[in-house]
Design a protein around this motif. Structure first.
Motif, PDB file in Angstrom:
ATOM      1  N   GLY A   9       0.818  -1.208   0.000  1.00  0.00           N
ATOM      2  CA  GLY A   9       0.000   0.000   0.000  1.00  0.00           C
ATOM      3  C   GLY A   9       0.852   1.259   0.000  1.00  0.00           C
ATOM      4  O   GLY A   9       2.006   1.251   0.426  1.00  0.00           O
ATOM      5  N   PHE A  10       0.270   2.361  -0.496  1.00  0.00           N
ATOM      6  CA  PHE A  10       0.940   3.658  -0.451  1.00  0.00           C
ATOM      7  C   PHE A  10      -0.130   4.746  -0.462  1.00  0.00           C
ATOM      8  O   PHE A  10      -1.298   4.487  -0.752  1.00  0.00           O
ATOM      9  N   ARG A  11       0.277   5.956  -0.132  1.00  0.00           N
ATOM     10  CA  ARG A  11      -0.649   7.086  -0.084  1.00  0.00           C
ATOM     11  C   ARG A  11      -0.635   7.827  -1.406  1.00  0.00           C
ATOM     12  O   ARG A  11       0.409   8.066  -1.995  1.00  0.00           O
ATOM     13  N   THR A  12      -1.826   8.210  -1.871  1.00  0.00           N
ATOM     14  CA  THR A  12      -1.958   9.036  -3.066  1.00  0.00           C
ATOM     15  C   THR A  12      -2.514  10.392  -2.661  1.00  0.00           C
ATOM     16  O   THR A  12      -2.826  10.628  -1.492  1.00  0.00           O
ATOM     17  N   CYS A  13      -2.677  11.275  -3.650  1.00  0.00           N
ATOM     18  CA  CYS A  13      -3.234  12.601  -3.357  1.00  0.00           C
ATOM     19  C   CYS A  13      -4.636  12.506  -2.786  1.00  0.00           C
ATOM     20  O   CYS A  13      -5.047  13.331  -1.963  1.00  0.00           O
ATOM     21  N   SER A  14      -5.387  11.499  -3.237  1.00  0.00           N
ATOM     22  CA  SER A  14      -6.804  11.428  -2.863  1.00  0.00           C
ATOM     23  C   SER A  14      -7.123  10.341  -1.853  1.00  0.00           C
ATOM     24  O   SER A  14      -8.270  10.215  -1.426  1.00  0.00           O
ATOM     25  N   LEU A 243       8.893  18.549 -12.003  1.00  0.00           N
ATOM     26  CA  LEU A 243       9.263  17.600 -10.965  1.00  0.00           C
ATOM     27  C   LEU A 243       8.172  17.465  -9.927  1.00  0.00           C
ATOM     28  O   LEU A 243       7.659  18.467  -9.421  1.00  0.00           O
ATOM     29  N   HIS A 244       7.806  16.225  -9.631  1.00  0.00           N
ATOM     30  CA  HIS A 244       6.874  15.918  -8.532  1.00  0.00           C
ATOM     31  C   HIS A 244       5.610  16.765  -8.661  1.00  0.00           C
ATOM     32  O   HIS A 244       5.191  17.432  -7.721  1.00  0.00           O
ATOM     33  N   GLY A 245       4.974  16.699  -9.849  1.00  0.00           N
ATOM     34  CA  GLY A 245       3.842  17.586 -10.162  1.00  0.00           C
ATOM     35  C   GLY A 245       2.779  17.660  -9.094  1.00  0.00           C
ATOM     36  O   GLY A 245       2.286  18.743  -8.785  1.00  0.00           O
ATOM     37  N   CYS A 246       2.381  16.512  -8.520  1.00  0.00           N
ATOM     38  CA  CYS A 246       1.373  16.547  -7.452  1.00  0.00           C
ATOM     39  C   CYS A 246       1.969  16.022  -6.154  1.00  0.00           C
ATOM     40  O   CYS A 246       1.237  15.746  -5.201  1.00  0.00           O
ATOM     41  N   ASP A 247       3.293  15.848  -6.126  1.00  0.00           N
ATOM     42  CA  ASP A 247       4.024  15.360  -4.962  1.00  0.00           C
ATOM     43  C   ASP A 247       3.557  13.969  -4.551  1.00  0.00           C
ATOM     44  O   ASP A 247       3.516  13.637  -3.366  1.00  0.00           O
ATOM     45  N   CYS A 248       3.191  13.166  -5.539  1.00  0.00           N
ATOM     46  CA  CYS A 248       2.639  11.844  -5.277  1.00  0.00           C
ATOM     47  C   CYS A 248       3.257  10.861  -6.265  1.00  0.00           C
ATOM     48  O   CYS A 248       3.339  11.164  -7.460  1.00  0.00           O
ATOM     49  N   PRO A 249       3.705   9.687  -5.818  1.00  0.00           N
ATOM     50  CA  PRO A 249       4.351   8.740  -6.746  1.00  0.00           C
ATOM     51  C   PRO A 249       3.412   8.180  -7.809  1.00  0.00           C
ATOM     52  O   PRO A 249       3.874   7.602  -8.789  1.00  0.00           O
ATOM     53  N   MET A 251       1.507  10.147  -9.569  1.00  0.00           N
ATOM     54  CA  MET A 251       1.361  11.240 -10.545  1.00  0.00           C
ATOM     55  C   MET A 251      -0.104  11.464 -10.933  1.00  0.00           C
ATOM     56  O   MET A 251      -0.475  11.413 -12.109  1.00  0.00           O
ATOM     57  N   CYS A 252      -0.918  11.732  -9.930  1.00  0.00           N
ATOM     58  CA  CYS A 252      -2.358  11.908 -10.157  1.00  0.00           C
ATOM     59  C   CYS A 252      -2.659  13.044 -11.130  1.00  0.00           C
ATOM     60  O   CYS A 252      -3.692  13.033 -11.812  1.00  0.00           O
ATOM     61  N   HIS A 253      -1.770  14.025 -11.214  1.00  0.00           N
ATOM     62  CA  HIS A 253      -2.017  15.172 -12.096  1.00  0.00           C
ATOM     63  C   HIS A 253      -1.962  14.796 -13.571  1.00  0.00           C
ATOM     64  O   HIS A 253      -2.358  15.586 -14.431  1.00  0.00           O
TER      65      HIS A 253
END
Length: 279
Positions: A9-14, A243-249, A251-253
């Motif tokens: 598991g990992f954390r996303t923007c949402s 770089l790191h557009g949404c700061d999430c691995p 890349m939700c953006h």
């Protein structure tokens, strides 16, 4: 190995996401394997909105990963395909149909170092960036995870210059920079590729004796890690990358405009066996 052995598991923007490596297995088993892992997490109260499917073995780059993409899309998950190998045309079509995002694992411009760093005989960075153009042509957004980055290697003058050039030529502009650990297996692979002279910088950064390095894993000094971060970030920014557009691995953006709306379908209960039957 199985999907469950390679899931984390990992954390996303949402919210929550799950990264699962797709083993070279029969494609008719992939859906049930994913359902089992996702269902176990749902039973603990975790709802994974994003499924990141990692492919590092060429034998998984066809029907197995296509089946995984289709299962994830059928269950309303945001699909992220993370690739260390090129995939077959049917997978490109599945990505387009699922509104998926593709992330390339780019560790080094030299094919032998790319393989040593990723721990698998995957595709070269140049070959994957060539396929990125085909993905973009059918509307699949592509980003790249650059790493595992190691001080004493990636901060050598000009080390990543060919990678930046190839990525610019492929119009892959969104990067996520990932520093990595120096494990025993990775050090052994790098030693075979770099030779004694090429190991000097790594030994200095990670503070080990090249003649008797020990068992590892090795941790870089704070100063070496900081210098690496500054060096690579500056080079990437000067080359015009985001770089790191949404700061999430995940890349939700990079979600494509007009991507299909998703209604998350739980797999516990009837959802476990949803989707077409496979023979």
């Amino acid at each position: 190995g199985s999907v469950s052995q390679h899931a984390q598991g990992f954390r996303t923007c949402s919210g929550s996401g799950l990264v699962a490596s797709i083993p070279p297995d029969r494609p008719d088993r992939v859906g049930l394997a994913l359902a089992t892992v996702v269902g176990e997490r749902e039973a603990r109260g975790v709802r994974d909105e994003t499924l990141m499917l990692r492919v590092t073995d060429p034998r998984s780059a066809g029907e197995s990963v296509r089946a995984a993409i289709e299962w994830a899309a059928q269950h309303g998950r945001r699909v992220v395909l993370r690739l260390a190998v090129n995939v077959r045309p049917a997978v490109v079509e599945a990505c387009r149909d699922a509104g998926a995002v593709v992330l390339l694992e780019l560790a080094h411009p030299a094919p032998d170092l790319q393989a040593a760093l990723l721990g698998a005989p995957g595709s070269s960075a140049a070959a994957m960036l060539l396929q990125a153009q085909h993905l973009a042509a059918v509307g699949v957004p592509v980003g790249a995870v650059v790493g595992p980055l190691l001080p004493g290697l990636h901060d050598r003058p000009g080390e990543l210059a060919p990678l930046w050039r190839h990525a610019v030529a492929a119009d892959v502009r969104d990067l996520y920079l990932a520093r990595g650990p120096l494990t025993r297996s990775r050090l052994a692979a790098l030693a075979r590729t770099l030779g004694p002279g090429g190991m000097v910088g790594l030994a200095r950064a990670f503070r080990f004796d090249p003649q008797a390095p020990g068992r590892g894993p090795w941790r870089a000094s704070t100063a070496a890690s900081r210098n690496l971060d500054v060096h690579v970030r500056r080079e990437a920014q000067l080359s015009g990358f985001r770089l790191h557009g949404c700061d999430c691995p995940a890349m939700c953006h990079l979600n494509p405009v007009g991507s299909p709306s998703r209604t998350l379908i739980p797999v516990l209960g009837p959802g476990l066996f949803a989707g077409p039957a496979s023979g």
